[in-house]
Write a protein that holds these residues in place. Structure first.
Motif, PDB file in Angstrom:
ATOM      1  N   ARG A   1      50.200  81.070  45.933  1.00  0.00           N
ATOM      2  CA  ARG A   1      49.651  79.718  45.743  1.00  0.00           C
ATOM      3  C   ARG A   1      48.188  79.840  45.319  1.00  0.00           C
ATOM      4  NH1 ARG A   1      47.157  76.307  49.597  1.00  0.00           N
ATOM      5  NH2 ARG A   1      47.899  77.530  51.363  1.00  0.00           N
ATOM      6  N   LYS A   2      47.830  79.170  44.227  1.00  0.00           N
ATOM      7  CA  LYS A   2      46.449  79.197  43.758  1.00  0.00           C
ATOM      8  C   LYS A   2      45.773  77.891  44.143  1.00  0.00           C
ATOM      9  CE  LYS A   2      47.354  82.128  39.760  1.00  0.00           C
ATOM     10  NZ  LYS A   2      47.383  82.211  38.289  1.00  0.00           N
ATOM     11  N   THR A   3      44.577  77.998  44.660  1.00  0.00           N
ATOM     12  CA  THR A   3      43.839  76.787  44.964  1.00  0.00           C
ATOM     13  C   THR A   3      43.238  76.240  43.666  1.00  0.00           C
ATOM     14  OG1 THR A   3      41.809  77.977  45.391  1.00  0.00           O
ATOM     15  CG2 THR A   3      43.283  77.642  47.254  1.00  0.00           C
ATOM     16  N   ALA A   4      42.828  74.994  43.686  1.00  0.00           N
ATOM     17  CA  ALA A   4      42.255  74.382  42.484  1.00  0.00           C
ATOM     18  C   ALA A   4      41.020  75.157  42.057  1.00  0.00           C
ATOM     19  CB  ALA A   4      41.886  72.934  42.759  1.00  0.00           C
ATOM     20  N   ASP A   5      40.736  75.117  40.812  1.00  0.00           N
ATOM     21  CA  ASP A   5      39.634  75.888  40.229  1.00  0.00           C
ATOM     22  C   ASP A   5      39.864  77.387  40.406  1.00  0.00           C
ATOM     23  OD1 ASP A   5      38.506  73.399  39.832  1.00  0.00           O
ATOM     24  OD2 ASP A   5      37.387  73.484  41.714  1.00  0.00           O
ATOM     25  N   ASN A   6      41.066  77.758  40.815  1.00  0.00           N
ATOM     26  CA  ASN A   6      41.420  79.163  41.006  1.00  0.00           C
ATOM     27  C   ASN A   6      40.443  79.864  41.952  1.00  0.00           C
ATOM     28  OD1 ASN A   6      43.191  81.218  40.582  1.00  0.00           O
ATOM     29  ND2 ASN A   6      42.253  81.929  38.679  1.00  0.00           N
TER      30      ASN A   6
ATOM     31  N   SER B   1      55.613  68.530  42.369  1.00  0.00           N
ATOM     32  CA  SER B   1      54.508  67.723  41.878  1.00  0.00           C
ATOM     33  C   SER B   1      53.344  67.639  42.864  1.00  0.00           C
ATOM     34  CB  SER B   1      54.992  66.307  41.562  1.00  0.00           C
ATOM     35  OG  SER B   1      55.413  65.688  42.745  1.00  0.00           O
ATOM     36  N   LEU B   2      53.534  68.140  44.077  1.00  0.00           N
ATOM     37  CA  LEU B   2      52.433  68.120  45.023  1.00  0.00           C
ATOM     38  C   LEU B   2      51.341  69.086  44.552  1.00  0.00           C
ATOM     39  CD1 LEU B   2      54.557  68.149  48.262  1.00  0.00           C
ATOM     40  CD2 LEU B   2      53.277  66.243  47.346  1.00  0.00           C
ATOM     41  N   THR B   3      50.097  68.711  44.776  1.00  0.00           N
ATOM     42  CA  THR B   3      48.998  69.509  44.218  1.00  0.00           C
ATOM     43  C   THR B   3      48.384  70.434  45.262  1.00  0.00           C
ATOM     44  OG1 THR B   3      47.474  67.746  44.779  1.00  0.00           O
ATOM     45  CG2 THR B   3      48.374  67.747  42.555  1.00  0.00           C
ATOM     46  N   SER B   4      47.674  71.451  44.788  1.00  0.00           N
ATOM     47  CA  SER B   4      46.915  72.308  45.682  1.00  0.00           C
ATOM     48  C   SER B   4      45.421  72.097  45.415  1.00  0.00           C
ATOM     49  CB  SER B   4      47.319  73.759  45.486  1.00  0.00           C
ATOM     50  OG  SER B   4      47.216  74.094  44.131  1.00  0.00           O
ATOM     51  N   SER B   5      44.555  72.936  45.983  1.00  0.00           N
ATOM     52  CA  SER B   5      43.165  72.525  46.075  1.00  0.00           C
ATOM     53  C   SER B   5      42.169  73.666  46.213  1.00  0.00           C
ATOM     54  CB  SER B   5      43.052  71.629  47.286  1.00  0.00           C
ATOM     55  OG  SER B   5      43.752  72.236  48.347  1.00  0.00           O
ATOM     56  N   ALA B   6      40.866  73.332  46.356  1.00  0.00           N
ATOM     57  CA  ALA B   6      39.806  74.348  46.391  1.00  0.00           C
ATOM     58  C   ALA B   6      38.758  74.042  47.439  1.00  0.00           C
ATOM     59  CB  ALA B   6      39.129  74.406  45.044  1.00  0.00           C
TER      60      ALA B   6
ATOM     61  N   LEU C   1      30.135  74.393  60.245  1.00  0.00           N
ATOM     62  CA  LEU C   1      31.062  75.528  60.408  1.00  0.00           C
ATOM     63  C   LEU C   1      31.057  76.438  59.186  1.00  0.00           C
ATOM     64  CD1 LEU C   1      34.028  73.608  62.075  1.00  0.00           C
ATOM     65  CD2 LEU C   1      32.464  75.219  63.164  1.00  0.00           C
ATOM     66  N   GLY C   2      30.458  75.980  58.087  1.00  0.00           N
ATOM     67  CA  GLY C   2      30.313  76.852  56.922  1.00  0.00           C
ATOM     68  C   GLY C   2      30.988  76.362  55.653  1.00  0.00           C
ATOM     69  N   LEU C   3      31.651  75.225  55.713  1.00  0.00           N
ATOM     70  CA  LEU C   3      32.335  74.722  54.525  1.00  0.00           C
ATOM     71  C   LEU C   3      31.391  73.915  53.641  1.00  0.00           C
ATOM     72  CD1 LEU C   3      35.782  73.544  55.971  1.00  0.00           C
ATOM     73  CD2 LEU C   3      35.309  75.569  54.582  1.00  0.00           C
ATOM     74  N   GLY C   4      31.476  74.152  52.335  1.00  0.00           N
ATOM     75  CA  GLY C   4      30.715  73.352  51.381  1.00  0.00           C
ATOM     76  C   GLY C   4      31.548  72.191  50.880  1.00  0.00           C
ATOM     77  N   HIS C   5      31.051  71.525  49.879  1.00  0.00           N
ATOM     78  CA  HIS C   5      31.798  70.396  49.320  1.00  0.00           C
ATOM     79  C   HIS C   5      32.983  70.882  48.487  1.00  0.00           C
ATOM     80  CE1 HIS C   5      28.278  67.343  49.768  1.00  0.00           C
ATOM     81  NE2 HIS C   5      29.051  67.396  50.842  1.00  0.00           N
ATOM     82  N   SER C   6      33.994  70.039  48.438  1.00  0.00           N
ATOM     83  CA  SER C   6      35.208  70.355  47.698  1.00  0.00           C
ATOM     84  C   SER C   6      35.385  69.352  46.565  1.00  0.00           C
ATOM     85  CB  SER C   6      36.415  70.289  48.634  1.00  0.00           C
ATOM     86  OG  SER C   6      37.611  70.278  47.895  1.00  0.00           O
ATOM     87  N   SER C   7      36.079  69.785  45.527  1.00  0.00           N
ATOM     88  CA  SER C   7      36.349  68.881  44.402  1.00  0.00           C
ATOM     89  C   SER C   7      37.582  68.017  44.652  1.00  0.00           C
ATOM     90  CB  SER C   7      36.562  69.697  43.128  1.00  0.00           C
ATOM     91  OG  SER C   7      37.637  70.607  43.317  1.00  0.00           O
ATOM     92  N   VAL C   8      38.232  68.235  45.781  1.00  0.00           N
ATOM     93  CA  VAL C   8      39.461  67.496  46.089  1.00  0.00           C
ATOM     94  C   VAL C   8      39.101  66.146  46.695  1.00  0.00           C
ATOM     95  CG1 VAL C   8      41.599  67.533  47.410  1.00  0.00           C
ATOM     96  CG2 VAL C   8      40.680  69.642  46.453  1.00  0.00           C
ATOM     97  N   SER C   9      39.332  65.083  45.942  1.00  0.00           N
ATOM     98  CA  SER C   9      38.850  63.767  46.374  1.00  0.00           C
ATOM     99  C   SER C   9      39.554  63.264  47.623  1.00  0.00           C
ATOM    100  CB  SER C   9      39.006  62.757  45.234  1.00  0.00           C
ATOM    101  OG  SER C   9      40.369  62.641  44.871  1.00  0.00           O
ATOM    102  N   GLU C  10      40.766  63.766  47.909  1.00  0.00           N
ATOM    103  CA  GLU C  10      41.488  63.323  49.108  1.00  0.00           C
ATOM    104  C   GLU C  10      41.039  64.085  50.352  1.00  0.00           C
ATOM    105  OE1 GLU C  10      42.955  64.611  46.466  1.00  0.00           O
ATOM    106  OE2 GLU C  10      44.084  63.001  45.470  1.00  0.00           O
TER     107      GLU C  10
ATOM    108  N   ASP D   1      42.693  75.322  54.406  1.00  0.00           N
ATOM    109  CA  ASP D   1      42.525  76.645  53.777  1.00  0.00           C
ATOM    110  C   ASP D   1      41.108  77.162  54.008  1.00  0.00           C
ATOM    111  OD1 ASP D   1      45.104  76.865  52.806  1.00  0.00           O
ATOM    112  OD2 ASP D   1      44.635  75.974  50.858  1.00  0.00           O
ATOM    113  N   GLY D   2      40.143  76.285  53.875  1.00  0.00           N
ATOM    114  CA  GLY D   2      38.751  76.694  54.044  1.00  0.00           C
ATOM    115  C   GLY D   2      38.456  77.182  55.442  1.00  0.00           C
ATOM    116  N   ILE D   3      38.946  76.450  56.432  1.00  0.00           N
ATOM    117  CA  ILE D   3      38.621  76.825  57.816  1.00  0.00           C
ATOM    118  C   ILE D   3      39.418  78.071  58.233  1.00  0.00           C
ATOM    119  CG2 ILE D   3      40.225  75.593  59.363  1.00  0.00           C
ATOM    120  CD1 ILE D   3      36.402  75.383  59.484  1.00  0.00           C
ATOM    121  N   ILE D   4      40.624  78.237  57.692  1.00  0.00           N
ATOM    122  CA  ILE D   4      41.378  79.472  57.969  1.00  0.00           C
ATOM    123  C   ILE D   4      40.683  80.663  57.309  1.00  0.00           C
ATOM    124  CG2 ILE D   4      43.586  80.676  57.648  1.00  0.00           C
ATOM    125  CD1 ILE D   4      44.945  77.913  57.648  1.00  0.00           C
TER     126      ILE D   4
END
Lengths: 181, 275
Positions: free
Chosen positions: A65-70, B14-19, B160-169, B190-193
């Protein structure tokens, strides 16, 4: 021996993918594990008149699984020990078991600029790998039409804690050869 | 029937993933398994306790993460000295009536600021969260409860160390607009893991040792029903598909063409009885 191709949806009822922030039933992450396994007769059940097998298997997401922006790739290694027993005479069976999940994040590195208050700030994408590992308790129902099978499986993550979560796996299986004594 | 099956598959695909991003380069989160959170309630509205509890529970309950935030007794440290305080492995939270100055020049449209200090090892050693009670459009106490919850959880994510994400949800998206509820997106998880990966071999199998009284053993009745439907629905669709296409109907373990374990048992094999 059997091979399965699965579609796994992570964290049912726990995550949101809606603009209003409300959690949906399905999670927003999908993984595609491929399993290779064996069927081993459950001897105790055979002598007691049951119809059951142990079906140990190993699964891996060859397509991570790739996250957005890879920004990162997420891979799963799944070792499962399901106990499968026939359910009635219509070709159904049920499964209970346990699995070991090894979840690997492979960071790709780099920087991202994002708004922060009224200005912009630089944030960083992880450039190292991280591994999380945990055990699950598994339940499933299957429908058999030799030599194929389709099944739904529910993985319960951290069942004894408040971190409890559910992954749903839809699995399509092909049996290369049958169990024999 | 095939259309139903395809619809189900398309729904999944169709479900999306993220960053997710990190606040600092080469960051690896706090070192300790248990991280203390201490609130200075001075200048804060009374509901801040419940909003902090909500945020702590949200981040604590990420499956696959070892993070465990523990709310400690209240402190009386002035927010003006948060950036220089010396409590390690601790997050201080307070409300400031001198927000712009205490938060390093943040404007009064900002509701809160979260920050943490990193050592050379990439580990965070301490953090703080300051909420705006100076005034302006970002004054914390004048926001709706939904916004206050979101802000508390979002800024705690920064600490905790997370920055901003481009995922609007997602929770770590830099804007709170249109958020009626506060839940984590998979991207936040994903970020916290990534920062706080769980190793159950070290910390108790199956989540053992992390039992708390507040959490339900099973999801609510609505979700249980949905789980039941989602377990059975693919099987039902497949059975209907088989019936409509005339596929053979046999248990793979007992199919005659497979000479299976089941077929070898006398009660399943009439031929065996006739000998």
């Amino acid at each position: 021996m059997y091979t399965s191709l699965g579609i796994m949806n992570e964290n049912l009822t726990r995550t949101t993918d809606k603009p209003n922030g409300k959690a949906g039933f399905l999670g927003s992450a999908l993984d595609y594990p491929i399993f290779f396994g064996l069927e081993l007769p459950a001897v105790a059940d055979a002598t007691a008149g049951g119809e059951a097998v142990w079906a140990p298997r190993i699964g891996y997401t060859f397509l991570p699984r790739k996250t957005a922006d890879n920004a990162a790739k997420v891979e799963y290694l799944i070792l499962s020990l399901p106990y499968i027993k026939k359910l009635g005479s219509m070709g159904f069976d049920y499964m209970i078991g346990t699995s070991y999940f090894r979840q690997t994040y492979k960071g790709t590195g780099g920087t991202v600029s994002s708004s922060n208050g009224g200005s912009a700030a630089t944030y960083y994408q992880g450039d190292y790998d991280q591994v999380a590992s945990y055990m699950t308790v598994d339940f499933g129902l299957g429908y058999n039409f030799a030599p194929y099978k389709v099944s739904s499986e529910l993985f319960v993550l951290s069942p004894l804690s408040d971190k409890r979560s559910y992954n749903l796996l839809i699995n399509f299986t092909y049996f290369w050869e049958s169990t024999s004594l | 029937m095939m259309k139903c099956l395809l619809t189900l598959i398309i729904l999944f695909v169709s479900l999306t993933s993220s960053a997710f991003t990190l606040t600092q380069n080469n960051l690896r989160g706090f070192r300790d398994k248990k991280l203390r959170v201490s609130l200075n309630p001075a200048n804060c509205i009374t509901s801040i306790e419940s909003e902090l509890d909500f945020a702590i529970e949200l981040w604590n309950n990420v499956p696959g993460s070892r993070l465990e935030l523990i709310k400690e007794s209240q402190n009386s440290v002035a927010t003006s000295s948060y950036s220089s305080f010396g409590f390690v492995q601790t997050i201080l939270i307070g409300c400031s009536t001198n927000f712009s100055s205490d938060a390093g020049g943040a404007g009064l449209t900002t509701i809160g600021v979260g920050s943490s200090t990193m050592q050379g090892t990439g580990r965070l050693v301490k953090g703080f969260l300051i909420l705006n009670e100076e005034g302006g459009a970002g004054q914390y106490s004048t926001q709706s409860q939904a916004v206050r919850r979101f802000t508390m959880a979002h800024e705690l994510g920064h600490v905790l160390g997370l920055g901003h994400s481009s995922v609007s949800e997602g929770l770590m998206y830099p804007s709170v607009s249109s958020k009626a509820d506060t839940n984590l997106h998979q991207d936040d998880m994903d970020g916290i893991i990534y920062l706080y990966p769980l190793d159950e071999m070290d910390e108790g199998l199956y989540g053992c040792g992390r039992i708390e009284s507040g959490g339900p053993l099973l999801p609510g009745p609505k979700n249980l029903t949905l789980l039941f439907v989602f377990l059975l629905l693919p099987l039902f669709l497949w059975a209907r598909l088989k019936k409509s296409t005339g596929l053979s109907f046999s248990f793979p373990f007992r199919g005659a063409e497979h000479d299976s374990f089941w077929a070898r048992r006398p009660e399943n094999n009439p031929l065996a009885e006739s000998h």
